[in-house]
Design a protein around this motif. Sequence first.
Motif, PDB file in Angstrom:
ATOM      1  N   GLY A   1     -18.613   0.492  -8.880  1.00  0.00           N
ATOM      2  CA  GLY A   1     -17.358   0.742  -9.584  1.00  0.00           C
ATOM      3  C   GLY A   1     -16.654   1.984  -9.072  1.00  0.00           C
ATOM      4  O   GLY A   1     -15.432   1.998  -8.898  1.00  0.00           O
ATOM      5  N   ASP A   2     -17.434   3.065  -8.841  1.00  0.00           N
ATOM      6  CA  ASP A   2     -16.846   4.305  -8.323  1.00  0.00           C
ATOM      7  C   ASP A   2     -16.221   4.081  -6.948  1.00  0.00           C
ATOM      8  O   ASP A   2     -15.125   4.568  -6.655  1.00  0.00           O
ATOM      9  N   GLU A   3     -16.922   3.333  -6.096  1.00  0.00           N
ATOM     10  CA  GLU A   3     -16.404   3.046  -4.754  1.00  0.00           C
ATOM     11  C   GLU A   3     -15.137   2.191  -4.831  1.00  0.00           C
ATOM     12  O   GLU A   3     -14.189   2.407  -4.078  1.00  0.00           O
ATOM     13  N   ALA A   4     -15.116   1.234  -5.756  1.00  0.00           N
ATOM     14  CA  ALA A   4     -13.945   0.372  -5.914  1.00  0.00           C
ATOM     15  C   ALA A   4     -12.739   1.182  -6.388  1.00  0.00           C
ATOM     16  O   ALA A   4     -11.628   1.027  -5.867  1.00  0.00           O
ATOM     17  N   TRP A   5     -12.932   2.074  -7.376  1.00  0.00           N
ATOM     18  CA  TRP A   5     -11.835   2.905  -7.861  1.00  0.00           C
ATOM     19  C   TRP A   5     -11.328   3.843  -6.762  1.00  0.00           C
ATOM     20  O   TRP A   5     -10.121   4.049  -6.625  1.00  0.00           O
ATOM     21  N   ALA A   6     -12.245   4.394  -5.977  1.00  0.00           N
ATOM     22  CA  ALA A   6     -11.842   5.286  -4.873  1.00  0.00           C
ATOM     23  C   ALA A   6     -11.014   4.510  -3.843  1.00  0.00           C
ATOM     24  O   ALA A   6      -9.996   5.017  -3.343  1.00  0.00           O
ATOM     25  N   ALA A   7     -11.430   3.290  -3.556  1.00  0.00           N
ATOM     26  CA  ALA A   7     -10.686   2.469  -2.597  1.00  0.00           C
ATOM     27  C   ALA A   7      -9.299   2.130  -3.131  1.00  0.00           C
ATOM     28  O   ALA A   7      -8.311   2.144  -2.391  1.00  0.00           O
ATOM     29  N   LEU A   8      -9.209   1.852  -4.427  1.00  0.00           N
ATOM     30  CA  LEU A   8      -7.902   1.553  -5.024  1.00  0.00           C
ATOM     31  C   LEU A   8      -6.979   2.768  -4.997  1.00  0.00           C
ATOM     32  O   LEU A   8      -5.764   2.633  -4.791  1.00  0.00           O
ATOM     33  N   GLU A   9      -7.539   3.954  -5.191  1.00  0.00           N
ATOM     34  CA  GLU A   9      -6.723   5.172  -5.116  1.00  0.00           C
ATOM     35  C   GLU A   9      -6.171   5.366  -3.699  1.00  0.00           C
ATOM     36  O   GLU A   9      -5.006   5.731  -3.515  1.00  0.00           O
ATOM     37  N   ILE A  10      -7.007   5.119  -2.702  1.00  0.00           N
ATOM     38  CA  ILE A  10      -6.562   5.229  -1.305  1.00  0.00           C
ATOM     39  C   ILE A  10      -5.461   4.207  -1.036  1.00  0.00           C
ATOM     40  O   ILE A  10      -4.466   4.506  -0.366  1.00  0.00           O
ATOM     41  N   MET A  11      -5.633   2.986  -1.586  1.00  0.00           N
ATOM     42  CA  MET A  11      -4.629   1.942  -1.398  1.00  0.00           C
ATOM     43  C   MET A  11      -3.299   2.363  -2.034  1.00  0.00           C
ATOM     44  O   MET A  11      -2.237   2.178  -1.436  1.00  0.00           O
ATOM     45  N   GLN A  12      -3.341   2.942  -3.238  1.00  0.00           N
ATOM     46  CA  GLN A  12      -2.114   3.407  -3.893  1.00  0.00           C
ATOM     47  C   GLN A  12      -1.401   4.459  -3.052  1.00  0.00           C
ATOM     48  O   GLN A  12      -0.183   4.409  -2.874  1.00  0.00           O
ATOM     49  N   LYS A  13      -2.159   5.414  -2.532  1.00  0.00           N
ATOM     50  CA  LYS A  13      -1.561   6.463  -1.700  1.00  0.00           C
ATOM     51  C   LYS A  13      -0.921   5.863  -0.445  1.00  0.00           C
ATOM     52  O   LYS A  13       0.168   6.261  -0.033  1.00  0.00           O
ATOM     53  N   SER A  14      -1.598   4.898   0.162  1.00  0.00           N
ATOM     54  CA  SER A  14      -1.067   4.263   1.373  1.00  0.00           C
ATOM     55  C   SER A  14       0.214   3.502   1.073  1.00  0.00           C
ATOM     56  O   SER A  14       1.164   3.541   1.862  1.00  0.00           O
ATOM     57  N   LEU A  15       0.245   2.791  -0.049  1.00  0.00           N
ATOM     58  CA  LEU A  15       1.450   2.046  -0.417  1.00  0.00           C
ATOM     59  C   LEU A  15       2.621   2.987  -0.680  1.00  0.00           C
ATOM     60  O   LEU A  15       3.751   2.716  -0.278  1.00  0.00           O
ATOM     61  N   ARG A  16       2.352   4.110  -1.338  1.00  0.00           N
ATOM     62  CA  ARG A  16       3.412   5.093  -1.593  1.00  0.00           C
ATOM     63  C   ARG A  16       3.915   5.693  -0.281  1.00  0.00           C
ATOM     64  O   ARG A  16       5.119   5.883  -0.087  1.00  0.00           O
ATOM     65  N   LYS A  17       2.970   6.019   0.602  1.00  0.00           N
ATOM     66  CA  LYS A  17       3.327   6.631   1.880  1.00  0.00           C
ATOM     67  C   LYS A  17       4.165   5.667   2.726  1.00  0.00           C
ATOM     68  O   LYS A  17       5.055   6.085   3.462  1.00  0.00           O
TER      69      LYS A  17
END
Length: 160
Positions: free
Chosen positions: A119-135
């Motif tokens: 779960g922690d790894e999945a949430w971390a990956a989703l946070e990275i995805m959000q940052k990439s989409l914003r960027k």
Amino acid sequence: MFVCAKVWYGYTILGGKMQFKRVSKRIQVLAYRGYDVEKRRAVVKMVGSFDAYTYEIPAELLDGLSDEEKTELHNYIDGLKQQSSKQYEDMLVSRFSRDVVKIAGLILDEGRDLNQQWGDEAWAALEIMQKSLRKADLKRPVRLSKPKPANQQQTGLDLG
């Protein structure tokens, strides 16, 4: 550097003295070896082949090639690697949303044994995805609000 290849009857011709032909899981290397005046055609010999997936070149294949032909072979293999890498990345991007929906369904499945580390790894990956989409300046779509339930009693209707 990958030279634009011309495909002709299953052969890939790079404009040099080499041709490459994919046969099953191997790529055959064909080399120009002169011109036969009696037959009035070019002499093209199969020098060897290499694996189409790992791109490993056997030593006996390299031994039969000139320096120019080795350079052409390496350029061809570099082009194949770039092409397969791009195809893999395009496949990942095109299947992403479908795979996320499937994973969401698997998470909700009662029989799955998922631990907190996953779960922690999945949430971390989703946070990275959000940052990439914003960027990338890809904005989140605006959600429409759910319609409010209609009043159950309708006034003004005479059912009698």
